[in-house]
Design a protein around this motif. Structure first.
Motif, PDB file in Angstrom:
ATOM      1  N   ALA A 107      33.675 -85.989  52.699  1.00  0.00           N
ATOM      2  CA  ALA A 107      34.467 -86.649  53.735  1.00  0.00           C
ATOM      3  C   ALA A 107      35.673 -85.834  54.184  1.00  0.00           C
ATOM      4  CB  ALA A 107      34.923 -88.021  53.248  1.00  0.00           C
ATOM      5  N   GLY A 108      36.049 -84.804  53.424  1.00  0.00           N
ATOM      6  CA  GLY A 108      37.141 -83.938  53.855  1.00  0.00           C
ATOM      7  C   GLY A 108      38.418 -84.122  53.053  1.00  0.00           C
ATOM      8  N   THR A 109      39.341 -83.191  53.247  1.00  0.00           N
ATOM      9  CA  THR A 109      40.571 -83.164  52.459  1.00  0.00           C
ATOM     10  C   THR A 109      41.507 -84.327  52.769  1.00  0.00           C
ATOM     11  OG1 THR A 109      41.566 -81.676  54.100  1.00  0.00           O
ATOM     12  CG2 THR A 109      40.503 -80.662  52.188  1.00  0.00           C
ATOM     13  N   THR A 110      41.449 -84.851  53.974  1.00  0.00           N
ATOM     14  CA  THR A 110      42.321 -85.976  54.319  1.00  0.00           C
ATOM     15  C   THR A 110      41.998 -87.188  53.458  1.00  0.00           C
ATOM     16  OG1 THR A 110      42.538 -85.214  56.608  1.00  0.00           O
ATOM     17  CG2 THR A 110      43.105 -87.513  56.156  1.00  0.00           C
ATOM     18  N   ILE A 111      40.708 -87.507  53.338  1.00  0.00           N
ATOM     19  CA  ILE A 111      40.275 -88.615  52.498  1.00  0.00           C
ATOM     20  C   ILE A 111      40.594 -88.322  51.043  1.00  0.00           C
ATOM     21  CG2 ILE A 111      38.273 -89.922  51.666  1.00  0.00           C
ATOM     22  CD1 ILE A 111      39.116 -90.649  54.479  1.00  0.00           C
ATOM     23  N   TYR A 112      40.382 -87.086  50.628  1.00  0.00           N
ATOM     24  CA  TYR A 112      40.674 -86.679  49.252  1.00  0.00           C
ATOM     25  C   TYR A 112      42.140 -86.933  48.916  1.00  0.00           C
ATOM     26  CZ  TYR A 112      40.861 -83.655  45.123  1.00  0.00           C
ATOM     27  OH  TYR A 112      41.023 -83.170  43.850  1.00  0.00           O
ATOM     28  N   ASP A 113      43.026 -86.492  49.789  1.00  0.00           N
ATOM     29  CA  ASP A 113      44.459 -86.663  49.554  1.00  0.00           C
ATOM     30  C   ASP A 113      44.872 -88.131  49.570  1.00  0.00           C
ATOM     31  OD1 ASP A 113      44.741 -83.932  49.383  1.00  0.00           O
ATOM     32  OD2 ASP A 113      45.343 -83.684  51.479  1.00  0.00           O
ATOM     33  N   LEU A 114      44.128 -88.937  50.315  1.00  0.00           N
ATOM     34  CA  LEU A 114      44.463 -90.360  50.439  1.00  0.00           C
ATOM     35  C   LEU A 114      43.991 -91.171  49.236  1.00  0.00           C
ATOM     36  CD1 LEU A 114      45.525 -92.679  52.290  1.00  0.00           C
ATOM     37  CD2 LEU A 114      43.196 -92.852  53.193  1.00  0.00           C
ATOM     38  N   LEU A 115      42.916 -90.740  48.580  1.00  0.00           N
ATOM     39  CA  LEU A 115      42.283 -91.554  47.545  1.00  0.00           C
ATOM     40  C   LEU A 115      42.496 -91.065  46.114  1.00  0.00           C
ATOM     41  CD1 LEU A 115      38.840 -92.388  49.209  1.00  0.00           C
ATOM     42  CD2 LEU A 115      40.979 -93.652  49.341  1.00  0.00           C
ATOM     43  N   ALA A 116      42.863 -89.811  45.922  1.00  0.00           N
ATOM     44  CA  ALA A 116      43.026 -89.264  44.568  1.00  0.00           C
ATOM     45  C   ALA A 116      44.150 -89.971  43.821  1.00  0.00           C
ATOM     46  CB  ALA A 116      43.317 -87.765  44.648  1.00  0.00           C
ATOM     47  N   TYR A 117      44.007 -90.028  42.476  1.00  0.00           N
ATOM     48  CA  TYR A 117      45.100 -90.552  41.648  1.00  0.00           C
ATOM     49  C   TYR A 117      46.283 -89.607  41.780  1.00  0.00           C
ATOM     50  CZ  TYR A 117      47.875 -91.758  37.534  1.00  0.00           C
ATOM     51  OH  TYR A 117      48.909 -92.115  36.691  1.00  0.00           O
TER      52      TYR A 117
ATOM     53  N   GLU B 236      50.813 -97.241  46.514  1.00  0.00           N
ATOM     54  CA  GLU B 236      49.462 -96.945  46.976  1.00  0.00           C
ATOM     55  C   GLU B 236      48.489 -97.242  45.828  1.00  0.00           C
ATOM     56  OE1 GLU B 236      49.206 -93.065  48.754  1.00  0.00           O
ATOM     57  OE2 GLU B 236      50.927 -93.431  50.059  1.00  0.00           O
ATOM     58  N   THR B 237      48.388 -98.526  45.511  1.00  0.00           N
ATOM     59  CA  THR B 237      47.719 -98.958  44.279  1.00  0.00           C
ATOM     60  C   THR B 237      46.208 -98.773  44.300  1.00  0.00           C
ATOM     61  OG1 THR B 237      47.746-101.208  45.166  1.00  0.00           O
ATOM     62  CG2 THR B 237      49.519-100.606  43.650  1.00  0.00           C
ATOM     63  N   TRP B 238      45.607 -98.608  45.477  1.00  0.00           N
ATOM     64  CA  TRP B 238      44.159 -98.405  45.535  1.00  0.00           C
ATOM     65  C   TRP B 238      43.731 -97.143  44.779  1.00  0.00           C
ATOM     66  CZ3 TRP B 238      47.361 -97.847  49.832  1.00  0.00           C
ATOM     67  CH2 TRP B 238      47.523 -96.523  50.308  1.00  0.00           C
ATOM     68  N   ARG B 239      44.661 -96.213  44.621  1.00  0.00           N
ATOM     69  CA  ARG B 239      44.357 -94.960  43.931  1.00  0.00           C
ATOM     70  C   ARG B 239      43.992 -95.188  42.462  1.00  0.00           C
ATOM     71  NH1 ARG B 239      46.410 -90.330  46.732  1.00  0.00           N
ATOM     72  NH2 ARG B 239      47.593 -90.892  48.605  1.00  0.00           N
ATOM     73  N   LEU B 240      44.376 -96.315  41.897  1.00  0.00           N
ATOM     74  CA  LEU B 240      44.035 -96.622  40.517  1.00  0.00           C
ATOM     75  C   LEU B 240      42.521 -96.686  40.315  1.00  0.00           C
ATOM     76  CD1 LEU B 240      46.678 -99.405  39.788  1.00  0.00           C
ATOM     77  CD2 LEU B 240      46.669 -97.085  38.836  1.00  0.00           C
ATOM     78  N   VAL B 241      41.791 -97.032  41.372  1.00  0.00           N
ATOM     79  CA  VAL B 241      40.332 -97.092  41.309  1.00  0.00           C
ATOM     80  C   VAL B 241      39.695 -95.921  42.045  1.00  0.00           C
ATOM     81  CG1 VAL B 241      38.282 -98.415  41.983  1.00  0.00           C
ATOM     82  CG2 VAL B 241      40.278 -99.594  41.049  1.00  0.00           C
ATOM     83  N   THR B 242      40.187 -95.621  43.236  1.00  0.00           N
ATOM     84  CA  THR B 242      39.516 -94.613  44.064  1.00  0.00           C
ATOM     85  C   THR B 242      39.634 -93.198  43.507  1.00  0.00           C
ATOM     86  OG1 THR B 242      41.497 -94.367  45.470  1.00  0.00           O
ATOM     87  CG2 THR B 242      39.828 -95.979  46.153  1.00  0.00           C
ATOM     88  N   GLY B 243      40.651 -92.948  42.683  1.00  0.00           N
ATOM     89  CA  GLY B 243      40.775 -91.619  42.094  1.00  0.00           C
ATOM     90  C   GLY B 243      39.543 -91.222  41.296  1.00  0.00           C
ATOM     91  N   SER B 244      38.866 -92.202  40.708  1.00  0.00           N
ATOM     92  CA  SER B 244      37.671 -91.919  39.916  1.00  0.00           C
ATOM     93  C   SER B 244      36.496 -91.450  40.772  1.00  0.00           C
ATOM     94  CB  SER B 244      37.249 -93.170  39.129  1.00  0.00           C
ATOM     95  OG  SER B 244      38.225 -93.520  38.179  1.00  0.00           O
ATOM     96  N   LEU B 245      36.551 -91.731  42.060  1.00  0.00           N
ATOM     97  CA  LEU B 245      35.442 -91.384  42.947  1.00  0.00           C
ATOM     98  C   LEU B 245      35.573 -89.996  43.562  1.00  0.00           C
ATOM     99  CD1 LEU B 245      35.219 -94.825  44.777  1.00  0.00           C
ATOM    100  CD2 LEU B 245      33.507 -93.882  43.208  1.00  0.00           C
ATOM    101  N   MET B 246      36.725 -89.355  43.392  1.00  0.00           N
ATOM    102  CA  MET B 246      36.980 -88.057  44.000  1.00  0.00           C
ATOM    103  C   MET B 246      36.706 -86.929  42.998  1.00  0.00           C
ATOM    104  SD  MET B 246      37.715 -89.590  46.690  1.00  0.00           S
ATOM    105  CE  MET B 246      37.846 -88.118  47.712  1.00  0.00           C
TER     106      MET B 246
END
Length: 204
Positions: A27-37, A46-56
């Motif tokens: 999906a690209g670096t923008t999504i990566y930077d937005l979702l990483a822990y 930015e609490t969604w990172r608690l879960v989405t970091g595992s997907l990156m």
């Protein structure tokens, strides 16, 4: 020969998880930077990172290693992976891993990858094996305990760190494994409580 859990209800959850990780990787670096822990981003709520970091993932090797790990877990414990239960299990193990990092590993500023959550799913699956009378569950728990102890004492593998272009977050493995054990215990206690309540109602 051991039969693999190839029925659709056992495959859907792992396939959804694998496809999500693959899609996000491309999906690209923008999504990566937005979702990483990211500890500092979490402090900005930015609490969604608690879960989405595992997907990156850091690179293709990192993604491939975790997909292979997911496939091995499915081969071991796929008969326990009803789709909704598996997705919930992944979310809670990811959350437990990230919360553990945040509170107990404050020097770990940044983290990505499935490995923490996969350790939790591994422990949960081994406990389910024991609950279903499979002695191999005990061997699996002993093995993962030895692995975690070695990692805490010896540190991460330099070869793997070079391959994935990042330091291996061994603390994430520990927190994920603990989360899987806690989840199994809570689910087991809840099931027992519901069973006792049902039995009481039937005797009234």
């Amino acid at each position: 020969m051991v039969a693999l859990p190839v029925k659709p209800q056992f495959c859907v959850g792992p396939i959804i998880l694998a496809l999500t990780a693959i899609i996000l990787f491309f999906a690209g670096t923008t999504i990566y930077d937005l979702l990483a822990y990211d500890r500092y981003a979490l402090q900005s709520m930015e609490t969604w990172r608690l879960v989405t970091g595992s997907l990156m993932h850091t690179n293709g090797y990192h993604l491939l290693l975790n997909i292979v790990g997911l496939a091995l877990l499915w081969a071991l414990h796929g008969e326990h992976y009803q789709p909704l239960k598996f997705i919930k299990l992944f979310i809670w193990c990811s959350l437990g891993t990230s919360v553990g990092i945040y509170f107990y590993s404050p020097t770990l500023i940044w983290y990505v990858g499935l490995s923490g959550a996969l350790h939790g799913i591994f422990v949960w699956g081994a406990c389910m094996d024991l609950l279903n009378g499979l002695r191999t569950g005990g061997l699996l728990l002993a093995g993962v305990t030895a692995k975690l102890a070695y990692e805490q004492y010896q540190g991460s593998s330099a070869d793997v760190a070079s391959l994935i272009d990042a330091q291996v977050a061994v603390d994430a493995h520990l927190y994920g494994a603990i989360s899987g054990g806690i989840l199994f215990l809570l689910m087991w206690l809840f099931t027992r409580a519901v069973g006792r309540l049902s039995a009481r109602r039937e005797t009234l």
